[in-house]
Design a protein around this motif. Sequence first.
Motif: not given
Length: 353
Positions: A199-208, A228-234
């Motif tokens: 995912d994008t850098t911002t979304n990866v930071v949130n996942m971390l 939400e975003q983690i599952l959407k990206k998956f």
Amino acid sequence: MLTEQQVEEIREHLEKAQNPLFFFDNDNDGLTSFLLLRRSIDRGKGIPIKTYPELDSTYLKRVEELNPDYIFILDKPDVSPDFLKQIIEKNLPIVWIDHHQTEEKTLDPLIHYYNPYLNDKTSEPVSYISYKITNKKEDLWIATIGCISDAYLPDFYPEFLEKYPELGKKPTGVKPSFDLLYNTEIGKIARILDFSLKDTTTNVVNMLKFMMKAKNPLEVLEENKNTEQILKKFNEVNEKYQLLLNKARASSEDNFIYFSYSGETSMSSNLANQLSFEFPDKLIVIAYLKENFANISLRWKDDVRSLTLSVIKDIPGATGGGHTNATGAKVLQEHLPKFKGNIEKYLEKEKNN
Ligand SMILES: [Mn+2]
């Protein structure tokens, strides 16, 4: 294996580090190694390394910004000499933990390098090592994700299965770790996290941030605003992934699957892993075409490291390396036909030996 003394040394480095910066390989082994270490001390920042084959000098910018007192490098076999030199000039200690096949290196005293391969030629994942370092039972599931994603069935898997029977099963087949990765719920959670790294850098930071706090594996599957975003990206990546997987399966030849693709997301190592599980007797070669280069993942039941090093030898500027059964290589796209031809010649020669 690392020695108990080496494990203890790494623990001491972690204790000393007040503001560590963790650079980790951009896959599940790198990710979970970071999470295990970060969760054990509850301080420090993590950055996935997206440059290949080296952690390169572009990452010095992040060191300037974050002003750490310690650098950790996890699951990355190559680091640019310039990066190391500039870190040493800042007088920052580096703790570098890797598990790829390598030779003894001469390094500055500020660089603490650990690799089980140099002890006894073993290559257990860095997540396995990290779990031995932190020894936190509540993170057993994170270590399990790291290990099965890296084709390794850890000795603590029975303990995981006892704790989370509904997420696993008794693994079977010649690649039991991949049986778990593709055929269980913990495997699905692993694949979700792996794709979320794309995912994008911002979304990866949130996942971390989410994963630094998550208390059990089921939290990853639960749909809420954190996931939400983690599952959407998956779902988004998985859809493309399944299409490519089907195409690659269809391009299977006698003893060889060769498949190339392009697009915005690289999925070569994921595709190569799954195909090596489905076609255990074939050599798998997956090339991702981007700009002028081809990034290639190779898997084989035989010594694919020797094959890789041999077939790139006469290709100008080509790089490659990795494990006995899993490697990566990078060549200019214009050299791909030669690369493929060299592999065919190599297989032909092997057959006649
Ligand atoms: Mn890795």
